[in-house]
Each structure stands twice: as C-alpha cells, then as structure tokens.
Design an enzyme around this catalytic site. Sequence first.
Site, mmCIF file in Angstrom:
data_model
loop_
_atom_site.group_PDB
_atom_site.id
_atom_site.type_symbol
_atom_site.label_atom_id
_atom_site.label_comp_id
_atom_site.label_asym_id
_atom_site.label_seq_id
_atom_site.Cartn_x
_atom_site.Cartn_y
_atom_site.Cartn_z
ATOM 1 C CG LEU A 148 -2.020 -1.033 1.250
ATOM 2 C CD1 LEU A 148 -2.802 -0.942 2.536
ATOM 3 C CD2 LEU A 148 -2.941 -0.864 0.059
ATOM 4 N NE ARG B 291 9.642 2.233 0.635
ATOM 5 C CZ ARG B 291 10.116 1.005 0.882
ATOM 6 N NH1 ARG B 291 10.638 0.727 2.038
ATOM 7 N NH2 ARG B 291 10.070 0.093 -0.063
ATOM 8 N N GLY B 292 5.532 4.325 4.649
ATOM 9 C CA GLY B 292 5.394 5.465 5.539
ATOM 10 C C GLY B 292 6.734 5.829 6.140
ATOM 11 N N GLY B 293 6.680 6.780 7.025
ATOM 12 C CA GLY B 293 7.918 7.225 7.645
ATOM 13 C C GLY B 293 8.577 6.135 8.466
ATOM 14 C CG PHE B 294 7.689 5.742 11.726
ATOM 15 C CD1 PHE B 294 8.870 6.237 12.268
ATOM 16 C CD2 PHE B 294 6.595 6.571 11.626
ATOM 17 C CE1 PHE B 294 8.928 7.536 12.721
ATOM 18 C CE2 PHE B 294 6.656 7.873 12.086
ATOM 19 C CZ PHE B 294 7.822 8.363 12.634
ATOM 20 N N GLY B 295 7.684 2.594 8.269
ATOM 21 C CA GLY B 295 7.591 1.214 7.828
ATOM 22 C C GLY B 295 6.821 1.082 6.534
ATOM 23 C CB VAL C 115 1.294 0.196 4.829
ATOM 24 C CG1 VAL C 115 -0.068 -0.211 5.370
ATOM 25 C CG2 VAL C 115 1.909 1.266 5.708
ATOM 26 C CE LYS D 138 3.721 2.800 9.024
ATOM 27 N NZ LYS D 138 3.126 4.115 9.063
ATOM 28 C CG ASP E 58 4.833 12.152 11.621
ATOM 29 O OD1 ASP E 58 5.050 13.293 11.158
ATOM 30 O OD2 ASP E 58 5.264 11.111 11.104
#
Length: 698
Positions: free
Chosen positions: A351, A353-357, A359, A373, A469
């Site tokens: 889905l 790529r977020g700041g921490f991982g 998804v 995530k 955030d």
Amino acid sequence: MSSGLLLFFWLISFFHLISLSTSSKDTSFVFNGFGKDKLSLDGSATLLPSGLLQLAKDSQHQMGRAFIKKPIEFSSSKPLSFSTHFVCALVPKPGIESGHGITFVISPTVDFTRAQPGRYLGIFNASTSGSNKASRLFAVELDTIKNPEFDETNNNHVGIDVNDPISVESAPASYLSKTDQKNVNVNLSSGEPIQVWVDYEGTLLNVSVAPLDVKKPSQPLLSRAINLSEVFQSRRLFVGFAAATGSAISYHYLLGWSFSTSRELLQPLDSSTFPRVPRPRVKHKKPYALIIGLPTALAIMVIAVLAGVYYHRKKKYAEVSEAWEKEYGTHRFSYKSLYIATKGFHKDGFLGRGGFGVVFRGDLPESKPIAVKRVSHNGEEGMKQFVAEVVSMRSLKHRNLVPLLGYCRRKGELLLVSEYMPNGSLDQHLFDDPGLDLSWSQRLVILKGIASALFYLHTGAEQVVLHRDIKASNVMLDAELNGRLGDFGMARFHEHGGNAATTAAVGTVGYMAPELITMGASTVTDVYAFGVFMLEVACGRKPVEPGMEVEKRFLIKWVCECWKKDCLLDARDSRFGAEFVPEEVELVMKIGLLCTNIVPESRPTMEQVVLYLNENLPLPDFSPYTLGIGSFTPVVVDAASLTGTYTSRNWSAPSASSSSANHSKDHHEQPLESNNSLNVVTESQDIESRLSKPTSGC
Ligand SMILES: *[C@@H]1O[C@H](CO)[C@@H](O)[C@H](O)[C@H]1NC(C)=O
Ligand SMILES: *[C@@H]1O[C@H](CO)[C@@H](O)[C@H](O)[C@H]1NC(C)=O
Ligand SMILES: *[C@@H]1O[C@H](CO)[C@@H](O)[C@H](O)[C@H]1NC(C)=O
Ligand SMILES: *[C@@H]1O[C@H](CO)[C@@H](O)[C@H](O)[C@H]1NC(C)=O
Ligand SMILES: *[C@@H]1O[C@H](CO)[C@@H](O)[C@H](O)[C@H]1NC(C)=O
Ligand SMILES: *[C@@H]1O[C@H](CO)[C@@H](O)[C@H](O)[C@H]1NC(C)=O
Ligand SMILES: *[C@@H]1O[C@H](CO)[C@@H](O)[C@H](O)[C@H]1NC(C)=O
Ligand SMILES: CC(=O)N[C@H]1CO[C@H](CO)[C@@H](O)[C@@H]1O
C-alpha cells in the site's frame, strides 16, 4: 538322410544351437542354451534373451512347462529306451523358502490345463494322486520341498514319479564321488547349475545328479525297474520339463539339454556355452539393507525434511513474546495469520511506505480488510511502554481515527494492524497526479474531521495522547472520503526504538514546531503540525518546496505574505476552480497561521480550533504582522551537534518573543543566535530579508 544334411546339423551343433538328427529310427538333439523354434512354452515359462529357459516365474503359485514341439516317435519294433542329460539351476529367492522343484517329463500330451502348482509341480493334480491314476505320465523330480503327505524324505530329494506325485523311488540328492569314494550331498537349491542324467534301457531306469564340474557318477543315485511300455500306450511321446512354485519360490532355470532315444547317440553338452545363471541382485546382507536400511534411511530423511520444514516455518513465523505482554493477549495477532492474510507480504498488497515502515493490505478470514504496517526497530528498549500505548490506543474510538486492531512483535520488527482504508492517504490525492480532485467542501469535511479527532486525542481519552506526526500522508480516507487520522504514536515509537541522539526531535520537517527540539512534543506541537496541515490542504502544496522560487518556498511564509498583500486567496489551491467559499478558505488559512505561531503559548488549543472551524467561535484579532505569525523556522536537526549539546532542555524563546507587536524584519532573525547551540538553524538572513520585501500587487 544325406550327408549334406548331416553336415548342416553338425554346423548348427557347432554354433551351440540345436542339433536334431535322426539316425535310422533314433532321435537325438542337444540344446546348449535354448532357442524358441523347437520348444513350445506353456504357463509362465519364458525364454530369456541369454538363451536361458526360465520355467516358473518368481512369484507364488506359478507353473511353467517347456516341451519339444514335435513328439518323439519311439520305435515300436524295439523296447522303449532313451538317455538324457540336462543342466538346471534352482535359484532361491532371498528371504523366502526355496521351492517347489523342477521335473523332467515324458507325456503323451502337452495339455496340462488341469495341472496344479506347488507340490503337484505343474504336471499333476490332486486327483492324480492316490488310487485314480488316470494320467499317463512319467517324471523325474528334483524336489526342494518336503511334502509329508507324499512320503518325501527331505527338502532336497530326487524322485521318480509314474502317474503320481508320490514317487515310486526317491533319495536325497547326492552323488558318489570317484575321488573320495563317498557320497557327496548336492544342494539342489544352491543356485548352482546341477547336472542330471536319466537313462532308461530294458526296464531299468537310472537317475544321477552332480554339480556341473563333476563327471557322470559311475553309480546312479536312483536305479529302478520300470516297464514304461506299460505306462504309455502311445509311442509318440513329448519330452520336456516343468516347474512350479507354491508359497515357496525359486527361479527355475534350464541351461542345456541333450536327449537321445539311444544311449550311444547322446550328444555331449558344452557347458562353456551355457548362459549365465542370474543371481538375485540382493544377497544375504543386502536384503536387510533394503528391507530395514532403506525404510530407515527414508524415515530419517522424511523426519529431517519435516524437521527442516518445521524449523523453517518456526523461524518464518517466529515471534517475540514476553511475560508482560500476557495482559495484551487479545490484542496480539499471530505472525502466521498476518503472513497468510498478506499472502506473505506480497508486493501486490503493497500500500505504501510510511515514515516508519511499509504497509500491506491483508485479508483475514471473517473480517474487514486490514492494513499491516511493518515497522522495523533495532532495540527492545521502550518496547513495553510502546506496546502498552498501542494497546491503549486500541481503546481510542473516534470516527475520524483509523481503528487500530492490534499488533504483533517479532525480533527487530513490530507489526501494527489497523483497518484498511480503501481510498488511500490524503497526500496521494493532494499531490499525486492520478489522485482525486478533492473539492473544497470535501477538503473542509476532512479538515473538520481531523481537527475533531485531534481534539479527541488531546482531551477525550483517559490520558493525553499526542499524535506527533500530523501530515497529509498520515490522514487516510475512508469509503465516504472522511478523513481518518492514522499512525498516532508512531513518532514516539521511533523515538524509543532508535538512537536517542538522532531522534530527540521526531516528526516530519516542515510540520515540526521550532520548540519541539528543546521542549519535546506536546499538544501545542501537534497544533503547530495541524496548522501546517490546514495550510497544506487549502493551498494544495507541501509545506516546504525547495524547488520553488524563494518567495513561495516556505508555505507559512508564503501564505502570510499573501495576506500581507491582502490577497490571501492567491495562496489557495488553483484546482478549486470557482467552486469554493472564499470565506471558508480564508478562515482555514488564518487558523493555519494561528496554529503555526512560532510562540507556543500563542497557539490555540484543538478545542478552539474545532470551534473556529465550525464558526462557533470568532477568530481572535490578529494580522500577518502579529507576533509569531507567518514566521517559518525550518528545523534542521544536526545529529552530531545534538549529541554534545542536548543537555539544556530550556529553550530561550526566540526574538519573536520580543514585545514588538509589529514583527519587524530587522530583528525577527535574532532568536536563534542563542548561545546554547540549539540545533536549530534558520534559513539565511538574506532569504528572510528578501522575502519580507514588499512586492507590489497580488
Ligand atoms: C487332474 O488331471 C486329470 C488328467 O490330467 C484330469 O482328468 C482330472 O480331472 C484332474 N483333476 C482335477 C481336480 O483337476
Ligand atoms: C543350499 O543352498 C542355499 C543357498 O545357498 C542355502 O540357503 C541352503 O541353506 C543350502 N541348503 C543346505 C541343506 O545346505
Ligand atoms: C543303470 O545302472 C546300473 C548300475 O547300477 C548299470 O548296470 C546299468 O547299465 C545302468 N543302466 C542304464 C540304462 O544306464
Ligand atoms: C512291459 O510291458 C509290456 C506291455 O504291457 C509287455 O509287453 C512287456 O513284456 C513288458 N516287459 C517286461 C520286461 O516286463
Ligand atoms: C529550566 O527552566 C526551569 C524553569 O522554567 C528552571 O527551573 C530550570 O533550572 C531550567 N533548567 C536549565 C538547565 O536551565
Ligand atoms: C506595524 O507596522 C506597520 C507598517 O509596517 C504600521 O503601520 C503599524 O502601525 C505598526 N504597528 C505597530 C503596533 O507597531
Ligand atoms: C556566546 O558565547 C560566547 C562565549 O561562549 C560569547 O563570546 C558570545 O558573545 C555569545 N554570544 C551570544 C549571542 O550570546
Ligand atoms: C472517490 C473514490 O474513489 N471513492 C472510492 C472510495 O472507496 C470506495 C470503496 O473502495 C469506493 O467505492 C469509492 O469509489
């Protein structure tokens, strides 16, 4: 017969094939190895390519027969007589009793359809024994089974049978050795070739056996007076062999055979041209190796493979679980279920790529779609607290929050499971080309929703929950295009999991309140980020766009500048077209500026923001010149300097705190010349000064 024909037969004999010659009324032939043409095979008898004649198959209750195709015409003018010499081999099947035996047969017929295997040797049947001696049959048997009902002496005997499986004469197989002058036993089922001689002349029938390398014994093993002319009415008789197996099994082979109606004309056998007797491939120890060893090896292999699979799966699905997590059991997902739900975290379910991982979308049985995530971390430090927070977040219920369903923990990895939001994240629609053109009213709904969610986090829950955030990419859209705030607390996790030095200030550049570095996160830093987010949604651009011309580069400043020029709406997203309410856009922009006040204390609370947005509370009186408004202080974290100086938690307020209500361009750069080397760097002064130069018109 012409001599030419004789020569021809000699040649054939020379080539070890068949020699069939008749001298006057005598018949003679010899087989050194067998060919098909002169024999008729019956039952399971087969001719092997090597020339070996195999009589009974190597399975139970088989019988096989081989007779000379044309019957022998015995002279009726003189007494019946014949001589034969043959070599056979009975090769036992490993692990099984050897049986039943081989017979030399003379019969007026080759019809043995009534014959039975086993102890009847493939030539007799149950009713031929006893008083009913209907069949006309003569046989010499090499019997390797002791049948007590047939009065047999042992399981290794030679017998003479006349019309009856019960021998008229029999003896254990042996021969009188010339050299030793004593009887030597012959093991019929040794698998070695055995010579047999049967001679009949007058009324005396002699039978001898001996191993292949032994000459014909001077004394026959059996010598019996029989009147064969009484046995057979006919003088046309078939000669041949039969063999049978029962539950005992041997391979019954015939290697060579010489026959003559006259003892003098009997041709010698040439043992050098006999086909080789095949040995069962496995002998003695090998059967055990196969019978026991092979299954054992297979079992070990299967166990090893299963163990490998088990450990692989165990490793693949390995989780980390500690005692303190017990109370959160119901919130914990098994890694295996998540692995299966996401089809092994397949790229098709990726889905974003977020700041921490990263998804992934997943489908659990009997549940709404989920988003998983995967957050990697490099320490267990703070994990307990974080998991506690995650679990407490699960109790947070608000229609504008992405529902968190649970978590899973692995070594170096945390997985957070939340509901899947079908319409993706807001930033995709704001900035990416294939996104939706969100209308102003839709955006306002989203903003109001997120504001209400943040208000709930700050005040509605048992304890204050900071998001830390807030930004467009953390705002998800549900099926009705409501804004849903997701990823709360992630920044905090990052702070716990990572290197303290580099994560003193967490969040996203452009959304971070300047005091964040020194004071840490608080509700007012969330408000600051929300202010930036409001401007972002209203203006349809990111808070910092390094590629833009200097005046527009920093969103907060740009909006403020537009306001100063009294054309605030110029900063709006050009994609709105005409369908927007100018007052609403201005309201959102002004609240955005209010929230991004550089002075933390001057920012409204989320409660106030909600009231402002819903126009339930008028905006406070402020202008683009109000202290702290429109002053964007880009925060650059310099990790190296942080480690040494991140000791003083006290933030000396920047010059914005100067009492001048009019934010004069001449001194609003001063604040960051603070001597405690806070890791906050401002854009260079010349940019600031250029930005503050009034430009004419809108
Ligand atoms: C046994 O064989 C004889 C002759 O071969 C035949 O007449 C008789 O019917 C057979 N008996 C059985 C029980 O098959
Ligand atoms: C005959 O030879 C077979 C195979 O070598 C063996 O198993 C059997 O014990 C021998 N029989 C006798 C009586 O020596
Ligand atoms: C059978 O053996 C006896 C000796 O035991 C011998 O005198 C006789 O000639 C033999 N008969 C035949 C046909 O070989
Ligand atoms: C053998 O039997 C036949 C026919 O029954 C008879 O003619 C002949 O004399 C017998 N021979 C001897 C030696 O008994
Ligand atoms: C920080 O400020 C507080 C009061 O606001 C004061 O008590 C404290 O000593 C200060 N700490 C430092 C390191 O300056
Ligand atoms: C602020 O500055 C503007 C022009 O720069 C001036 O018109 C206004 O009177 C000033 N206000 C204050 C409070 O100094
Ligand atoms: C910062 O501290 C140094 C001495 O450490 C001093 O020389 C300098 O004047 C100070 N600057 C300000 C802005 O306080
Ligand atoms: C505008 C838009 O794309 N809306 C979609 C949001 O997600 C739901 C469910 O997947 C769709 O039905 C909508 O079309």
